[in-house]
Scaffold this motif. Structure first.
Motif, PDB file in Angstrom:
ATOM      1  N   LEU A   1       2.514  14.582   5.279  1.00 17.49           N
ATOM      2  CA  LEU A   1       3.380  15.277   4.323  1.00 17.49           C
ATOM      3  C   LEU A   1       3.987  14.304   3.317  1.00 17.49           C
ATOM      4  O   LEU A   1       4.192  14.642   2.142  1.00 17.49           O
ATOM      5  N   SER A   2       4.271  13.089   3.769  1.00 10.94           N
ATOM      6  CA  SER A   2       4.793  12.069   2.863  1.00 10.94           C
ATOM      7  C   SER A   2       3.796  11.783   1.747  1.00 10.94           C
ATOM      8  O   SER A   2       4.169  11.631   0.581  1.00 10.94           O
ATOM      9  N   ARG A   3       2.512  11.741   2.084  1.00  8.24           N
ATOM     10  CA  ARG A   3       1.483  11.531   1.065  1.00  8.24           C
ATOM     11  C   ARG A   3       1.402  12.730   0.129  1.00  8.24           C
ATOM     12  O   ARG A   3       1.111  12.576  -1.067  1.00  8.24           O
ATOM     13  N   VAL A   4       1.622  13.926   0.642  1.00 10.78           N
ATOM     14  CA  VAL A   4       1.663  15.111  -0.210  1.00 10.78           C
ATOM     15  C   VAL A   4       2.819  14.989  -1.213  1.00 10.78           C
ATOM     16  O   VAL A   4       2.664  15.283  -2.404  1.00 10.78           O
ATOM     17  N   ALA A   5       3.971  14.535  -0.725  1.00 12.12           N
ATOM     18  CA  ALA A   5       5.114  14.346  -1.605  1.00 12.12           C
ATOM     19  C   ALA A   5       4.795  13.340  -2.704  1.00 12.12           C
ATOM     20  O   ALA A   5       5.193  13.507  -3.865  1.00 12.12           O
ATOM     21  N   LEU A   6       4.052  12.288  -2.348  1.00 13.02           N
ATOM     22  CA  LEU A   6       3.667  11.281  -3.326  1.00 13.02           C
ATOM     23  C   LEU A   6       2.846  11.917  -4.451  1.00 13.02           C
ATOM     24  O   LEU A   6       3.018  11.577  -5.626  1.00 13.02           O
ATOM     25  N   SER A   7       1.964  12.837  -4.104  1.00 16.83           N
ATOM     26  CA  SER A   7       1.132  13.484  -5.120  1.00 16.83           C
ATOM     27  C   SER A   7       1.933  14.390  -6.037  1.00 16.83           C
ATOM     28  O   SER A   7       1.500  14.710  -7.145  1.00 16.83           O
ATOM     29  N   ARG A   8       3.126  14.812  -5.597  1.00 17.82           N
ATOM     30  CA  ARG A   8       3.983  15.683  -6.408  1.00 17.82           C
ATOM     31  C   ARG A   8       5.043  14.899  -7.162  1.00 17.82           C
ATOM     32  O   ARG A   8       5.812  15.469  -7.917  1.00 17.82           O
ATOM     33  N   HIS A   9       5.108  13.611  -6.874  1.00 19.49           N
ATOM     34  CA  HIS A   9       6.186  12.757  -7.403  1.00 19.49           C
ATOM     35  C   HIS A   9       6.053  12.628  -8.915  1.00 19.49           C
ATOM     36  O   HIS A   9       4.992  12.358  -9.423  1.00 19.49           O
TER      37      HIS A   9
ATOM     38  N   LEU B   1       0.823  -1.202   0.000  1.00 19.98           N
ATOM     39  CA  LEU B   1       0.000   0.000   0.000  1.00 19.98           C
ATOM     40  C   LEU B   1       0.859   1.255   0.000  1.00 19.98           C
ATOM     41  O   LEU B   1       0.572   2.222  -0.714  1.00 19.98           O
ATOM     42  N   ASP B   2       1.935   1.258   0.788  1.00 20.46           N
ATOM     43  CA  ASP B   2       2.824   2.424   0.850  1.00 20.46           C
ATOM     44  C   ASP B   2       4.169   1.990   1.425  1.00 20.46           C
ATOM     45  O   ASP B   2       4.359   1.967   2.645  1.00 20.46           O
ATOM     46  N   ALA B   3       5.095   1.655   0.543  1.00 19.13           N
ATOM     47  CA  ALA B   3       6.406   1.171   0.986  1.00 19.13           C
ATOM     48  C   ALA B   3       7.188   2.255   1.706  1.00 19.13           C
ATOM     49  O   ALA B   3       7.913   1.979   2.663  1.00 19.13           O
ATOM     50  N   ASP B   4       7.059   3.512   1.263  1.00 15.51           N
ATOM     51  CA  ASP B   4       7.842   4.584   1.878  1.00 15.51           C
ATOM     52  C   ASP B   4       7.392   4.863   3.312  1.00 15.51           C
ATOM     53  O   ASP B   4       8.228   5.054   4.198  1.00 15.51           O
ATOM     54  N   SER B   5       6.088   4.893   3.537  1.00 14.50           N
ATOM     55  CA  SER B   5       5.596   5.091   4.899  1.00 14.50           C
ATOM     56  C   SER B   5       5.984   3.911   5.785  1.00 14.50           C
ATOM     57  O   SER B   5       6.286   4.076   6.973  1.00 14.50           O
ATOM     58  N   THR B   6       5.992   2.706   5.199  1.00 13.82           N
ATOM     59  CA  THR B   6       6.435   1.530   5.944  1.00 13.82           C
ATOM     60  C   THR B   6       7.884   1.686   6.374  1.00 13.82           C
ATOM     61  O   THR B   6       8.227   1.477   7.543  1.00 13.82           O
ATOM     62  N   LEU B   7       8.755   2.053   5.433  1.00 15.90           N
ATOM     63  CA  LEU B   7      10.170   2.236   5.762  1.00 15.90           C
ATOM     64  C   LEU B   7      10.347   3.333   6.809  1.00 15.90           C
ATOM     65  O   LEU B   7      11.126   3.189   7.752  1.00 15.90           O
ATOM     66  N   TYR B   8       9.618   4.444   6.628  1.00 14.53           N
ATOM     67  CA  TYR B   8       9.720   5.550   7.590  1.00 14.53           C
ATOM     68  C   TYR B   8       9.440   5.063   9.003  1.00 14.53           C
ATOM     69  O   TYR B   8      10.223   5.301   9.925  1.00 14.53           O
ATOM     70  N   TRP B   9       8.348   4.379   9.181  1.00 11.72           N
ATOM     71  CA  TRP B   9       7.924   3.994  10.527  1.00 11.72           C
ATOM     72  C   TRP B   9       8.840   2.925  11.114  1.00 11.72           C
ATOM     73  O   TRP B   9       9.254   3.007  12.275  1.00 11.72           O
ATOM     74  N   LEU B  10       9.214   1.923  10.301  1.00 12.84           N
ATOM     75  CA  LEU B  10      10.059   0.853  10.820  1.00 12.84           C
ATOM     76  C   LEU B  10      11.471   1.349  11.128  1.00 12.84           C
ATOM     77  O   LEU B  10      12.073   0.947  12.129  1.00 12.84           O
ATOM     78  N   PHE B  11      12.012   2.235  10.294  1.00  9.38           N
ATOM     79  CA  PHE B  11      13.332   2.792  10.580  1.00  9.38           C
ATOM     80  C   PHE B  11      13.296   3.679  11.817  1.00  9.38           C
ATOM     81  O   PHE B  11      14.233   3.677  12.618  1.00  9.38           O
ATOM     82  N   GLN B  12      12.227   4.446  11.984  1.00  9.13           N
ATOM     83  CA  GLN B  12      12.113   5.273  13.176  1.00  9.13           C
ATOM     84  C   GLN B  12      12.070   4.410  14.436  1.00  9.13           C
ATOM     85  O   GLN B  12      12.750   4.704  15.422  1.00  9.13           O
ATOM     86  N   LEU B  13      11.306   3.333  14.412  1.00  6.86           N
ATOM     87  CA  LEU B  13      11.223   2.457  15.574  1.00  6.86           C
ATOM     88  C   LEU B  13      12.558   1.790  15.861  1.00  6.86           C
ATOM     89  O   LEU B  13      13.018   1.740  17.006  1.00  6.86           O
ATOM     90  N   ALA B  14      13.202   1.287  14.807  1.00  4.52           N
ATOM     91  CA  ALA B  14      14.427   0.519  15.001  1.00  4.52           C
ATOM     92  C   ALA B  14      15.595   1.381  15.450  1.00  4.52           C
ATOM     93  O   ALA B  14      16.439   0.935  16.232  1.00  4.52           O
ATOM     94  N   ALA B  15      15.645   2.617  14.964  1.00  3.53           N
ATOM     95  CA  ALA B  15      16.815   3.457  15.225  1.00  3.53           C
ATOM     96  C   ALA B  15      16.685   4.315  16.475  1.00  3.53           C
ATOM     97  O   ALA B  15      17.649   4.962  16.876  1.00  3.53           O
TER      98      ALA B  15
ATOM     99  N   GLU C   1       8.375  21.660   7.039  1.00  2.00           N
ATOM    100  CA  GLU C   1       8.272  22.074   5.637  1.00  2.00           C
ATOM    101  C   GLU C   1       8.707  20.921   4.744  1.00  2.00           C
ATOM    102  O   GLU C   1       9.753  20.314   4.955  1.00  2.00           O
ATOM    103  N   LEU C   2       7.901  20.635   3.750  1.00  2.00           N
ATOM    104  CA  LEU C   2       8.220  19.577   2.796  1.00  2.00           C
ATOM    105  C   LEU C   2       9.328  20.055   1.865  1.00  2.00           C
ATOM    106  O   LEU C   2       9.241  21.138   1.281  1.00  2.00           O
ATOM    107  N   ILE C   3      10.378  19.249   1.739  1.00  3.94           N
ATOM    108  CA  ILE C   3      11.559  19.645   0.983  1.00  3.94           C
ATOM    109  C   ILE C   3      11.865  18.605  -0.103  1.00  3.94           C
ATOM    110  O   ILE C   3      11.923  17.408   0.171  1.00  3.94           O
ATOM    111  N   ASP C   4      12.075  19.080  -1.319  1.00  2.00           N
ATOM    112  CA  ASP C   4      12.619  18.250  -2.386  1.00  2.00           C
ATOM    113  C   ASP C   4      14.120  18.474  -2.376  1.00  2.00           C
ATOM    114  O   ASP C   4      14.613  19.526  -2.790  1.00  2.00           O
ATOM    115  N   THR C   5      14.880  17.489  -1.885  1.00  5.65           N
ATOM    116  CA  THR C   5      16.318  17.687  -1.729  1.00  5.65           C
ATOM    117  C   THR C   5      17.057  17.710  -3.063  1.00  5.65           C
ATOM    118  O   THR C   5      18.275  17.904  -3.095  1.00  5.65           O
ATOM    119  N   GLY C   6      16.335  17.528  -4.154  1.00  3.04           N
ATOM    120  CA  GLY C   6      16.946  17.662  -5.467  1.00  3.04           C
ATOM    121  C   GLY C   6      17.013  19.102  -5.944  1.00  3.04           C
ATOM    122  O   GLY C   6      17.660  19.389  -6.962  1.00  3.04           O
TER     123      GLY C   6
END
Length: 315
Positions: A307-315, A58-72, A275-280
């Motif tokens: 905000l992550s979902r907002v970024a997805l809409s701009r992707h 459903l959303d791999a990026d949100s999955t990574l965000y949450w699991l990395f936050q918990l683990a780290a 603030e949502l940032i495009d690091t590119g």
């Protein structure tokens, strides 16, 4: 200050998302701590894998965000959180390398159960400040074979699942691809996770140590890991070129230029509204990856996932 009379449905959806993952991790921790107490350990682990796979798809990026936050960010229930991070990374890398579905599922189950025989010890070691005792070292050295044997005794007959668990600390050029994937993801996840004796490495250091041995070029697994999660994966912290600190939210297709959200200003003061940032973009690039424990800020995870979902809409 004006407050809305109605809750933001997107915010509530993100809270629900986080709760689903927390529930799965709680279930996994219970399974791993007392596997012999489960009437159908293998069946329950397969069900958990299936439910987690649906969320990942459903959303791999949100999955990574949450699991990395918990683990780290915490050593609590380390064994289960480490298994979940390895599971997610294995799934993404296996998909990138076009591993057949049946092999991918066997690899996933191996990732969740590879440390079965030392779950309690792994939790203890994450918070232990003294060197391993001889007895602990013996358990660590034999845990791969013992975990595979425990799985057989629990009714597991899948040969690839069992072999991947049994081989996940072996070395050699002819190891099967699922084993090599699990080994690399295990090293990568372990290096970013904190211990009481160290804070965990930044992801750029972890990536180099996990996917390439000294003096050797990246192999197919290493390239796949960098393609799938990027140099700075979702859930990790970075310092931007303008000195602000941001948390990575979403991959962009460019390994070193993810979407991120600011959490500290240039003076390391927490920001009121990220603030949502495009690091590119020019002037907003990533200057450095940061160790999670070095960033002193309390994150509003549902807002950041919005905000992550907002970024997805701009992707």
């Amino acid at each position: 200050m004006n407050f809305s009379a109605h809750p933001d449905p997107a915010y509530g959806a993100m809270q629900h998302w986080m709760q689903q993952w927390s529930d799965l991790e709680t279930q996994l921790a219970a399974l791993l701590l007392a596997p012999q107490a489960q009437p159908d350990f293998a069946g329950r682990l397969r069900t958990l894998h299936g439910q987690a796979r649906q969320l990942l798809e459903l959303d791999a990026d949100s999955t990574l965000y949450w699991l990395f936050q918990l683990a780290a960010s915490s050593t609590v229930a380390y064994s289960a959180s480490h298994a979940m991070v390895c599971w997610a990374l294995c799934q993404l890398v296996a998909d990138d390398l076009h591993l057949p579905a049946a092999s991918r599922d066997s690899l996933a189950l191996a990732a969740l159960s590879m440390n079965l025989s030392m779950t309690r010890l792994q939790n203890t070691l994450a918070e232990q400040t003294t060197p391993l005792t001889d007895a602990q070292r013996a358990q660590v050295d034999t845990h791969a074979a013992r975990s595979a044997q425990w799985l057989r005794e629990l009714g597991v007959t899948d040969p690839l699942w069992l072999a991947t668990v049994e081989q996940h600390h072996e070395s050699g050029p002819d190891l099967p691809l699922p084993t090599r994937i699990l080994q690399a993801m295990d090293r990568y996840a372990a290096l970013i996770s904190p211990r009481e004796t160290r804070p965990g490495r930044c992801v750029t250091d972890s990536g180099r140590h996990a996917v390439a041995k000294a003096g050797q070029a990246l192999d197919a697994v290493g390239h796949a890991l960098l393609r799938t999660v990027g140099i700075c994966p979702p859930g990790t912290f970075v310092r931007l070129a303008d000195e602000r600190v941001a948390v990575v939210l979403r991959r962009s297709g460019r390994p070193g230029e993810p979407w991120a959200a600011t959490v500290l200003d240039a003076h390391d003061t927490p920001v009121v509204e990220p603030e949502l940032i495009d690091t590119g973009e020019d002037g907003l690039g990533i200057a450095a990856a940061l160790v999670t424990r070095s960033v002193r800020v309390r994150l509003n995870h549902p807002r950041l996932l919005q905000l992550s979902r907002v970024a997805l809409s701009r992707h």
